[in-house]
Enzyme design. Structure first.
Site, PDB file in Angstrom:
ATOM      1  N   GLY A  97      26.039  27.484  31.291  1.00 11.25           N
ATOM      2  CA  GLY A  97      26.140  28.852  30.770  1.00 11.25           C
ATOM      3  C   GLY A  97      27.600  29.245  30.577  1.00 11.25           C
ATOM      4  O   GLY A  97      27.942  29.952  29.629  1.00 11.25           O
ATOM      5  N   ARG A 125      18.489  31.181  29.097  1.00  7.80           N
ATOM      6  CA  ARG A 125      19.413  32.148  29.711  1.00  7.80           C
ATOM      7  C   ARG A 125      19.878  33.228  28.730  1.00  7.80           C
ATOM      8  O   ARG A 125      20.009  32.996  27.543  1.00  7.80           O
ATOM      9  CB  ARG A 125      20.582  31.390  30.343  1.00  7.80           C
ATOM     10  CG  ARG A 125      20.032  30.489  31.451  1.00  7.80           C
ATOM     11  CD  ARG A 125      21.078  29.809  32.230  1.00  7.80           C
ATOM     12  NE  ARG A 125      21.876  30.764  32.989  1.00  7.80           N
ATOM     13  CZ  ARG A 125      23.000  30.434  33.605  1.00  7.80           C
ATOM     14  NH1 ARG A 125      23.454  29.199  33.528  1.00  7.80           N
ATOM     15  NH2 ARG A 125      23.663  31.334  34.287  1.00  7.80           N
ATOM     16  N   SER A 169      30.014  40.470  35.078  1.00  8.39           N
ATOM     17  CA  SER A 169      30.015  39.042  34.785  1.00  8.39           C
ATOM     18  C   SER A 169      31.397  38.572  34.365  1.00  8.39           C
ATOM     19  O   SER A 169      31.956  39.041  33.365  1.00  8.39           O
ATOM     20  CB  SER A 169      29.008  38.730  33.672  1.00  8.39           C
ATOM     21  OG  SER A 169      29.290  37.470  33.099  1.00  8.39           O
ATOM     22  N   ASP A 317      27.153  32.959  43.619  1.00  9.78           N
ATOM     23  CA  ASP A 317      26.860  31.518  43.615  1.00  9.78           C
ATOM     24  C   ASP A 317      26.560  30.964  45.010  1.00  9.78           C
ATOM     25  O   ASP A 317      26.033  29.857  45.140  1.00  9.78           O
ATOM     26  CB  ASP A 317      28.039  30.742  43.014  1.00  9.78           C
ATOM     27  CG  ASP A 317      28.168  30.986  41.516  1.00  9.78           C
ATOM     28  OD1 ASP A 317      27.193  31.440  40.885  1.00  9.78           O
ATOM     29  OD2 ASP A 317      29.258  30.720  40.978  1.00  9.78           O
ATOM     30  N   LYS A 344      19.901  32.786  36.594  1.00  5.08           N
ATOM     31  CA  LYS A 344      20.868  31.692  36.731  1.00  5.08           C
ATOM     32  C   LYS A 344      20.198  30.397  36.244  1.00  5.08           C
ATOM     33  O   LYS A 344      19.211  30.454  35.523  1.00  5.08           O
ATOM     34  CB  LYS A 344      21.341  31.595  38.180  1.00  5.08           C
ATOM     35  CG  LYS A 344      22.172  32.790  38.623  1.00  5.08           C
ATOM     36  CD  LYS A 344      23.529  32.786  37.953  1.00  5.08           C
ATOM     37  CE  LYS A 344      24.400  33.941  38.385  1.00  5.08           C
ATOM     38  NZ  LYS A 344      25.628  34.029  37.588  1.00  5.08           N
ATOM     39  N   ARG A 390      22.619  24.280  42.569  1.00  2.33           N
ATOM     40  CA  ARG A 390      22.857  24.992  43.837  1.00  2.33           C
ATOM     41  C   ARG A 390      21.605  25.026  44.724  1.00  2.33           C
ATOM     42  O   ARG A 390      21.715  25.093  45.948  1.00  2.33           O
ATOM     43  CB  ARG A 390      23.406  26.396  43.570  1.00  2.33           C
ATOM     44  CG  ARG A 390      24.752  26.346  42.853  1.00  2.33           C
ATOM     45  CD  ARG A 390      25.624  27.545  43.051  1.00  2.33           C
ATOM     46  NE  ARG A 390      26.646  27.585  42.021  1.00  2.33           N
ATOM     47  CZ  ARG A 390      27.811  26.927  42.061  1.00  2.33           C
ATOM     48  NH1 ARG A 390      28.122  26.187  43.100  1.00  2.33           N
ATOM     49  NH2 ARG A 390      28.678  27.022  41.064  1.00  2.33           N
TER      50      ARG A 390
HETATM   51  C1  S3P Z   1      31.263  32.177  36.628  1.00  2.00           C
HETATM   52  C2  S3P Z   1      30.759  33.433  36.803  1.00  2.00           C
HETATM   53  C3  S3P Z   1      29.458  33.680  37.429  1.00  2.00           C
HETATM   54  C4  S3P Z   1      29.000  32.479  38.229  1.00  2.00           C
HETATM   55  C5  S3P Z   1      29.119  31.201  37.475  1.00  2.00           C
HETATM   56  C6  S3P Z   1      30.564  30.965  37.082  1.00  2.00           C
HETATM   57  C7  S3P Z   1      32.563  32.041  35.952  1.00  2.00           C
HETATM   58  O1  S3P Z   1      28.517  33.931  36.428  1.00  2.00           O
HETATM   59  O2  S3P Z   1      27.671  32.666  38.649  1.00  2.00           O
HETATM   60  O3  S3P Z   1      28.690  30.117  38.257  1.00  2.00           O
HETATM   61  O4  S3P Z   1      33.164  30.957  35.988  1.00  2.00           O
HETATM   62  O5  S3P Z   1      33.010  33.029  35.372  1.00  2.00           O
HETATM   63  P1  S3P Z   1      28.352  35.389  35.766  1.00  2.00           P
HETATM   64  O6  S3P Z   1      29.588  35.657  35.005  1.00  2.00           O
HETATM   65  O7  S3P Z   1      27.151  35.255  34.875  1.00  2.00           O
HETATM   66  O8  S3P Z   1      28.125  36.301  36.916  1.00  2.00           O
END
Ligand code: S3P
Length: 431
Positions: A97, A125, A169, A317, A344, A390
């Site tokens: 993602g 997602r 986020s 996380d 997630k 995870r």
């Molecule tokens: C991340 C932000 C988080 C986290 C992901 C990594 C990042 O996601 O859960 O593993 O590197 O910016 P969200 O931005 O969707 O909260």
């Protein structure tokens, strides 16, 4: 990913030793993307071993920026400025993602159309969160089912915006700041809750000026980036598995050198200390704005507690492993305000609840969290990774204190963030 892989985890009496944690995934993604749009060759030591980060590197290669592993193990990315080459095929983001959301910001500022796709989990997602700001800036983005991948991005000239995301986020924030770098004017992102700031720090490391006032980050468009040589700190979210393992046994002792201590991530340590783990940090240093330190942790009384609000956002996380080990706490654990966990790599609330129940635990699942009573005895069981890295690793840790051995189906998912995790766990598990 071969989801047929199975790992067996036997109960342990303690965890002791030194663990060298691979480079941080969040930082590695950002360094790889920014290196590609910088001028010159960037060199990254201790770059993440995560499959996800290689998805990012391979997307950058498809966009005309080569990368290679040097003899000393460093990853070298050849940058040639902000205008990438149109890819000859669709960009494969795999399970990541982060790749899809943050790369969208860069693709929005390109003079071509490109398409990103991912595996089954990524295809479910939500992407509307990055489509909204990028559309406001002038990009045209098409998705499936009102915001699911694949995403077609038709880039072009972007205009700066003041964006207030509804969800907290860091991926959205970085996406908009990356697009802001390629836009006309000053782009601002005003967050509801402050999230990890690796995007801002990475932009700064590559030579861009990024400002902050309160929860608003801002960037002026048109700034040029210059290649860097950097050492990526060990991933605190990967270290979290070993910290929770240490918390399960009073005579555990784990040392992890060179771990990321960025304050927007290190809230985890405050919570672990509050929950009863003994933690000390030594040899603090700063690398390109990121704090790094050696963590030493010892088991004590694993007390439990409540995680809510800004803590939930900061620990998003690490909640799977905290929840998976919560039945062994004195007082149990309650997790609130965690609706994001449902979108997630898997629905992590449902996945944690399902596996805990298979181990015989009592757990109350809520729409935006869960409550797990303490002082429970769990049995080893056949557990499912739900193709989520995870979840695979969280339940390897929970299995250490169960009665009897556990098997984790789809354990290979761990490689999405931590190849070699199961082997490393074996080296420190005392039996
Ligand atoms: C991340 C932000 C988080 C986290 C992901 C990594 C990042 O996601 O859960 O593993 O590197 O910016 P969200 O931005 O969707 O909260």
């Amino acid at each position: 990913m071969t989801d047929s892989s199975t790992a067996t985890v036997r109960p342990a009496r303690s965890v002791r030793g030194v663990v060298r944690i691979p480079g941080d995934k969040s930082i590695s993604h950002r360094y790889a993307m920014l290196a590609a749009i910088a001028d010159g060759t960037s060199r990254f030591h201790n770059f993440s071993a995560a499959r996800d980060c290689f998805s990012t590197l391979d997307c950058m290669r498809a966009l005309g920026r080569s990368w290679k592993r040097a003899e000393n193990g460093a990853i070298e990315v050849q940058g040639r400025g902000a205008q990438l080459s149109a890819p000859s095929e669709r960009l494969n983001c795999g399970n990541s993602g982060s790749t899809m959301r943050m790369l969208s910001g860069i693709l929005a500022g390109q003079q071509f159309e490109s398409e990103m796709f991912g595996d089954e989990s990524l295809s479910r997602r939500p992407m509307a969160r990055i489509m909204a700001p990028l559309s406001q800036m002038g990009a045209r983005i098409e998705s499936r089912d009102g915001g699911r991948p694949p995403l077609k991005v038709r880039g072009g000239s972007l205009k700066a915006i003041h964006y207030k995301p509804e969800v907290a986020s860091a991926q959205v924030k970085s996406c908009v700041l990356f697009a802001g770098l390629l836009a006309d004017g000053e782009t601002m992102v005003e967050e509801p809750i402050r999230t990890r700031d690796h995007g801002e720090l990475a932009l700064h490391a590559f030579g861009a000026e990024v400002g902050r006032s309160g929860n608003t980050a801002h960037i002026r468009g048109g700034q040029k980036l210059t290649a860097i040589e950097a050492h990526v700190p060990g991933d605190l979210s990967s270290a979290a598995f070993f910290l929770c393992a240490a918390a399960l046994f009073p005579d555990s002792q784990i040392t992890m050198p060179g771990i990321l201590m960025n304050p927007t991530r290190a809230r985890l340590l405050d919570i672990l200390i509050r929950m009863g783990l003994k933690v000390s940090v030594a040899h603090l240093e700063e690398h390109h704005g990121e704090l790094v330190g050696a963590i030493e942790a010892q088991g004590g009384t694993w007390k439990g507690g409540v995680i809510s609000g800004a803590d939930t956002a900061a620990l998003i996380d690490e909640i799977p492993v905290l929840a998976a080990t919560a039945p062994y706490t004195e007082n149990g654990l309650e997790v609130r305000d965690a609706k994001e966990l449902r979108v997630k790599e898997s629905d992590r609330i449902a996945a944690v609840a399902a596996n805990l129940r298979k181990m015989g635990a009592e757990v109350e699942e809520r729409p935006d969290g869960m409550r797990i009573p303490g002082r429970q005895h769990l049995q080893g069981a056949e557990l499912d990774s739900f193709s989520d890295h995870r979840i695979a690793m969280a339940f390897a840790i929970a299995a250490l204190r169960a009665d009897g051995q556990s098997t984790i189906i789809g354990a290979d998912a761990a490689g999405v963030s931590y190849p070699g995790f199961f082997e490393e766990l074996e080296t420190v598990a005392g039996r």
